[in-house]
Design a protein around this motif. Sequence first.
Motif, mmCIF file in Angstrom:
data_model
loop_
_atom_site.group_PDB
_atom_site.id
_atom_site.type_symbol
_atom_site.label_atom_id
_atom_site.label_comp_id
_atom_site.label_asym_id
_atom_site.label_seq_id
_atom_site.Cartn_x
_atom_site.Cartn_y
_atom_site.Cartn_z
ATOM 1 N N VAL A 1 0.871 -1.167 0.000
ATOM 2 C CA VAL A 1 0.000 0.000 0.000
ATOM 3 C C VAL A 1 0.916 1.229 0.000
ATOM 4 O O VAL A 1 1.656 1.460 0.945
ATOM 5 C CB VAL A 1 -0.915 0.002 1.238
ATOM 6 C CG1 VAL A 1 -1.792 1.233 1.252
ATOM 7 C CG2 VAL A 1 -1.734 -1.263 1.260
ATOM 8 N N VAL A 2 0.880 1.995 -1.088
ATOM 9 C CA VAL A 2 1.791 3.123 -1.242
ATOM 10 C C VAL A 2 0.976 4.407 -1.368
ATOM 11 O O VAL A 2 0.044 4.480 -2.165
ATOM 12 C CB VAL A 2 2.689 2.941 -2.493
ATOM 13 C CG1 VAL A 2 3.620 4.125 -2.656
ATOM 14 C CG2 VAL A 2 3.466 1.657 -2.404
ATOM 15 N N GLU A 3 1.362 5.385 -0.559
ATOM 16 C CA GLU A 3 0.743 6.697 -0.682
ATOM 17 C C GLU A 3 1.613 7.550 -1.596
ATOM 18 O O GLU A 3 2.814 7.322 -1.732
ATOM 19 C CB GLU A 3 0.629 7.351 0.686
ATOM 20 C CG GLU A 3 -0.277 6.604 1.639
ATOM 21 C CD GLU A 3 -0.378 7.292 2.980
ATOM 22 O OE1 GLU A 3 0.027 8.461 3.090
ATOM 23 O OE2 GLU A 3 -0.859 6.651 3.913
ATOM 24 N N GLU A 4 1.004 8.556 -2.217
ATOM 25 C CA GLU A 4 1.774 9.417 -3.111
ATOM 26 C C GLU A 4 2.851 10.171 -2.348
ATOM 27 O O GLU A 4 3.987 10.247 -2.781
ATOM 28 C CB GLU A 4 0.833 10.395 -3.812
ATOM 29 C CG GLU A 4 -0.098 9.720 -4.800
ATOM 30 C CD GLU A 4 -1.025 10.705 -5.472
ATOM 31 O OE1 GLU A 4 -0.794 11.923 -5.377
ATOM 32 O OE2 GLU A 4 -1.985 10.247 -6.101
ATOM 33 N N GLU A 5 2.485 10.751 -1.241
ATOM 34 C CA GLU A 5 3.441 11.481 -0.404
ATOM 35 C C GLU A 5 3.356 10.914 1.003
ATOM 36 O O GLU A 5 2.286 10.892 1.603
ATOM 37 C CB GLU A 5 3.097 12.977 -0.395
ATOM 38 C CG GLU A 5 4.023 13.835 0.418
ATOM 39 C CD GLU A 5 5.430 13.917 -0.153
ATOM 40 O OE1 GLU A 5 6.350 14.177 0.639
ATOM 41 O OE2 GLU A 5 5.605 13.717 -1.370
ATOM 42 N N PRO A 6 4.479 10.442 1.541
ATOM 43 C CA PRO A 6 4.429 9.912 2.913
ATOM 44 C C PRO A 6 4.025 11.014 3.892
ATOM 45 O O PRO A 6 4.350 12.185 3.690
ATOM 46 C CB PRO A 6 5.863 9.457 3.174
ATOM 47 C CG PRO A 6 6.524 9.398 1.852
ATOM 48 C CD PRO A 6 5.794 10.318 0.947
ATOM 49 N N PRO A 7 3.339 10.654 4.979
ATOM 50 C CA PRO A 7 2.932 11.661 5.942
ATOM 51 C C PRO A 7 4.141 12.262 6.657
ATOM 52 O O PRO A 7 5.212 11.643 6.739
ATOM 53 C CB PRO A 7 2.040 10.902 6.917
ATOM 54 C CG PRO A 7 2.399 9.468 6.734
ATOM 55 C CD PRO A 7 2.879 9.321 5.332
ATOM 56 N N ALA A 8 3.962 13.456 7.174
ATOM 57 C CA ALA A 8 5.067 14.158 7.838
ATOM 58 C C ALA A 8 5.552 13.383 9.058
ATOM 59 O O ALA A 8 6.753 13.329 9.327
ATOM 60 C CB ALA A 8 4.622 15.562 8.224
ATOM 61 N N TRP A 9 4.624 12.772 9.809
ATOM 62 C CA TRP A 9 5.047 12.029 10.998
ATOM 63 C C TRP A 9 5.894 10.819 10.604
ATOM 64 O O TRP A 9 6.790 10.429 11.349
ATOM 65 C CB TRP A 9 3.847 11.608 11.850
ATOM 66 C CG TRP A 9 2.925 10.624 11.190
ATOM 67 C CD1 TRP A 9 1.818 10.904 10.459
ATOM 68 C CD2 TRP A 9 3.055 9.201 11.183
ATOM 69 N NE1 TRP A 9 1.246 9.748 9.989
ATOM 70 C CE2 TRP A 9 1.976 8.683 10.426
ATOM 71 C CE3 TRP A 9 3.965 8.307 11.729
ATOM 72 C CZ2 TRP A 9 1.798 7.323 10.217
ATOM 73 C CZ3 TRP A 9 3.768 6.952 11.508
ATOM 74 C CH2 TRP A 9 2.702 6.470 10.774
ATOM 75 N N GLY A 10 5.625 10.221 9.449
ATOM 76 C CA GLY A 10 6.418 9.092 8.982
ATOM 77 C C GLY A 10 7.841 9.503 8.613
ATOM 78 O O GLY A 10 8.797 8.788 8.894
ATOM 79 N N LYS A 11 7.959 10.682 7.998
ATOM 80 C CA LYS A 11 9.296 11.191 7.657
ATOM 81 C C LYS A 11 10.088 11.507 8.918
ATOM 82 O O LYS A 11 11.283 11.214 9.004
ATOM 83 C CB LYS A 11 9.173 12.442 6.794
ATOM 84 C CG LYS A 11 8.675 12.165 5.399
ATOM 85 C CD LYS A 11 8.598 13.451 4.600
ATOM 86 C CE LYS A 11 8.106 13.227 3.208
ATOM 87 N NZ LYS A 11 8.038 14.456 2.431
ATOM 88 N N ARG A 12 9.415 12.108 9.924
ATOM 89 C CA ARG A 12 10.095 12.421 11.190
ATOM 90 C C ARG A 12 10.508 11.142 11.910
ATOM 91 O O ARG A 12 11.604 11.057 12.469
ATOM 92 C CB ARG A 12 9.200 13.272 12.087
ATOM 93 C CG ARG A 12 9.074 14.703 11.636
ATOM 94 C CD ARG A 12 8.474 15.596 12.713
ATOM 95 N NE ARG A 12 7.325 15.008 13.391
ATOM 96 C CZ ARG A 12 6.058 15.240 13.087
ATOM 97 N NH1 ARG A 12 5.754 16.077 12.114
ATOM 98 N NH2 ARG A 12 5.088 14.665 13.770
ATOM 99 N N LEU A 13 9.632 10.138 11.903
ATOM 100 C CA LEU A 13 9.948 8.860 12.544
ATOM 101 C C LEU A 13 11.134 8.195 11.862
ATOM 102 O O LEU A 13 12.051 7.697 12.527
ATOM 103 C CB LEU A 13 8.731 7.940 12.516
ATOM 104 C CG LEU A 13 8.917 6.549 13.119
ATOM 105 C CD1 LEU A 13 9.172 6.654 14.617
ATOM 106 C CD2 LEU A 13 7.714 5.678 12.838
ATOM 107 N N ALA A 14 11.149 8.187 10.534
ATOM 108 C CA ALA A 14 12.257 7.583 9.802
ATOM 109 C C ALA A 14 13.566 8.319 10.069
ATOM 110 O O ALA A 14 14.613 7.690 10.255
ATOM 111 C CB ALA A 14 11.951 7.575 8.304
ATOM 112 N N ALA A 15 13.520 9.642 10.125
ATOM 113 C CA ALA A 15 14.732 10.417 10.419
ATOM 114 C C ALA A 15 15.238 10.125 11.829
ATOM 115 O O ALA A 15 16.447 10.002 12.050
ATOM 116 C CB ALA A 15 14.446 11.906 10.252
ATOM 117 N N TRP A 16 14.325 9.991 12.785
ATOM 118 C CA TRP A 16 14.703 9.686 14.170
ATOM 119 C C TRP A 16 15.353 8.311 14.255
ATOM 120 O O TRP A 16 16.384 8.138 14.922
ATOM 121 C CB TRP A 16 13.466 9.776 15.052
ATOM 122 C CG TRP A 16 13.667 9.404 16.481
ATOM 123 C CD1 TRP A 16 14.605 9.900 17.335
ATOM 124 C CD2 TRP A 16 12.921 8.441 17.228
ATOM 125 N NE1 TRP A 16 14.471 9.313 18.557
ATOM 126 C CE2 TRP A 16 13.448 8.415 18.530
ATOM 127 C CE3 TRP A 16 11.844 7.616 16.920
ATOM 128 C CZ2 TRP A 16 12.943 7.596 19.522
ATOM 129 C CZ3 TRP A 16 11.345 6.801 17.918
ATOM 130 C CH2 TRP A 16 11.883 6.800 19.194
#
Length: 88
Positions: free
Chosen positions: A52-67
Amino acid sequence: MVLKLMDNIAIGLWMGGIHFNVLALVVELFYLPHPGAVAALLMHLALTVFPVVEEEPPAWGKRLAAWIVCAAQRSFPATVQFEDEAAF
């Protein structure tokens, strides 16, 4: 102390996803009745092949991945040494 605890939580989230998938596979294979096991395995396979792929990942997902990446870099330090940096 708090930084080390937060790093361990981040590494746990990262590695926990992998271990959860292995545990789900074991449960599907050994503890579900045959029709349920087949259905669960097919669903697991379908979500692996067609995620399941979204066009743009959510902001919280990007922050979680960076953390998680920052915690992994602190926990597993690596250095790169070039023999011939110009060739790279």
